[in-house]
Design a protein around this motif. Structure first.
Motif, short mmCIF file in Angstrom:
data_model
loop_
_atom_site.label_atom_id
_atom_site.label_comp_id
_atom_site.label_asym_id
_atom_site.label_seq_id
_atom_site.Cartn_x
_atom_site.Cartn_y
_atom_site.Cartn_z
N PHE A 157 13.28 13.06 50.54
CA PHE A 157 13.27 15.23 50.46
C PHE A 157 12.70 16.25 49.82
O PHE A 157 14.56 16.34 48.50
CB PHE A 157 14.69 15.60 50.87
CG PHE A 157 15.05 16.47 51.37
CD1 PHE A 157 13.87 17.67 51.65
CD2 PHE A 157 15.39 18.01 50.84
CE1 PHE A 157 13.91 19.18 52.89
CE2 PHE A 157 16.11 19.01 50.89
CZ PHE A 157 14.79 19.81 51.89
N GLU A 158 11.71 15.97 48.82
CA GLU A 158 11.60 16.98 47.43
C GLU A 158 10.51 17.67 47.75
O GLU A 158 9.93 18.52 46.69
CB GLU A 158 10.84 15.17 46.92
CG GLU A 158 11.12 13.90 46.68
CD GLU A 158 10.66 12.56 46.06
OE1 GLU A 158 9.41 12.67 45.63
OE2 GLU A 158 11.15 11.97 45.98
N VAL A 159 9.32 17.23 49.02
CA VAL A 159 8.06 18.39 49.00
C VAL A 159 7.66 19.24 50.41
O VAL A 159 7.55 20.21 50.23
CB VAL A 159 7.31 17.86 48.73
CG1 VAL A 159 6.78 17.13 47.50
CG2 VAL A 159 6.28 17.05 49.95
N SER A 160 8.70 18.76 50.99
CA SER A 160 8.87 19.74 52.36
C SER A 160 9.74 20.92 52.40
O SER A 160 10.15 21.21 54.16
CB SER A 160 9.36 18.38 53.25
OG SER A 160 10.38 18.55 53.77
N ASP A 161 10.84 20.74 51.36
CA ASP A 161 11.46 22.50 51.22
C ASP A 161 11.12 23.84 51.92
O ASP A 161 9.52 23.78 51.34
CB ASP A 161 12.75 22.20 50.65
CG ASP A 161 11.90 21.94 48.76
OD1 ASP A 161 11.86 22.62 47.92
OD2 ASP A 161 11.33 21.33 48.55
#
Length: 248
Positions: A157-161
């Motif tokens: 969970f690194e870029v879809s936040d």
């Protein structure tokens, strides 16, 4: 741990899959199509492995909900949360979560997710087929930008936040401050403070004493035993008179 398919395709510039979603509202079955969700609109979509799972419930969905007004102030018509779950599960999750500003869509058969090339096996967790975590900006049914989580074990969970998406959409946009207010039923000063917050355009979480919050909790976080007690952006403001002073 589950490995993602290494051949995920960025579908920017392509139309989203044409799918009919089976949803349940007010004890009736209602079909919702991709065209209804996306045609003529600017839509932020984020997709996740499953309702009620830890990261999805603690961070992914709540943050999109929290930033919804900021997204809409910057041209977004709707925010859609997609998951390979049935409508009963998604409805129960919506009732359990901070999700009033997000449209939860059940991709029960995984058709939309498969069409996006992001349907993966989570058999080792007993999940079966689920969505890889990603987000995208869709304009009139065409993908404008995608943020696909990296091909790493587990559930990265690194870029879809929400913050990453907002930074792409509107760099430097002002984000709302987190606001909480401790209250008691029938307290006129509490009503005054809530009205003042609303008048200033602040969304807030109301923590009602006796409904899961105790006097001990109030003293522990504020150092006071009276209500209301208001917190803005992690700062203790105080009661209704203190709040008036703060806004002045």
């Amino acid at each position: 741990m589950t490995q993602a398919n290494p051949n995920f395709e960025d579908k920017s510039g392509q139309k989203v899959p044409s799918v009919t979603f089976r949803t349940r509202k007010n004890d009736e079955w209602i079909n919702v199509t991709s065209e209804e969700l996306f045609a003529g609109k600017t839509v932020v979509v984020f997709s996740l492995p499953g309702a009620f799972t830890p990261t999805c419930s603690s961070t992914h969905l709540p943050r999109y909900n929290e930033l919804a007004k900021t997204f809409k102030a910057n041209g977004v018509d709707d925010i859609v949360c997609m998951s390979v779950n049935d409508t009963f599960v998604m409805n129960a999750w919506a009732a359990d979560q901070e999700s009033d500003n997000v449209t939860l869509i059940p991709d029960g058969n995984g058709e939309f997710t498969d069409g996006m090339g992001l349907l993966v096996d989570k058999n080792d967790l007993g999940f079966g087929k689920r969505s890889w975590r990603y987000s995208m900006l869709v304009k009139d049914g065409v993908v404008d930008k995608m943020f696909i989580e990296p091909d790493l074990p587990g559930d990265p969970f690194e870029v879809s936040d929400a913050d990453t998406m907002l930074e792409y959409l509107a760099p430097g946009a002002t984000k709302p401050q987190a606001v909480s207010i401790f209250t008691k039923p029938g307290c006129p000063y509490c009503s005054k403070a809530k009205a003042l917050l609303k008048d200033k355009g602040y969304d807030f979480e109301e923590i009602v004493m006796g409904a899961g919050a105790t006097l001990t909790s109030l003293k522990a976080v504020s150092g006071r035993d009276t209500v209301p007690q208001v917190f803005i952006g992690g700062k203790h403001i105080g009661g209704s008179d203190d709040l008036e002073t703060y806004f002045k």
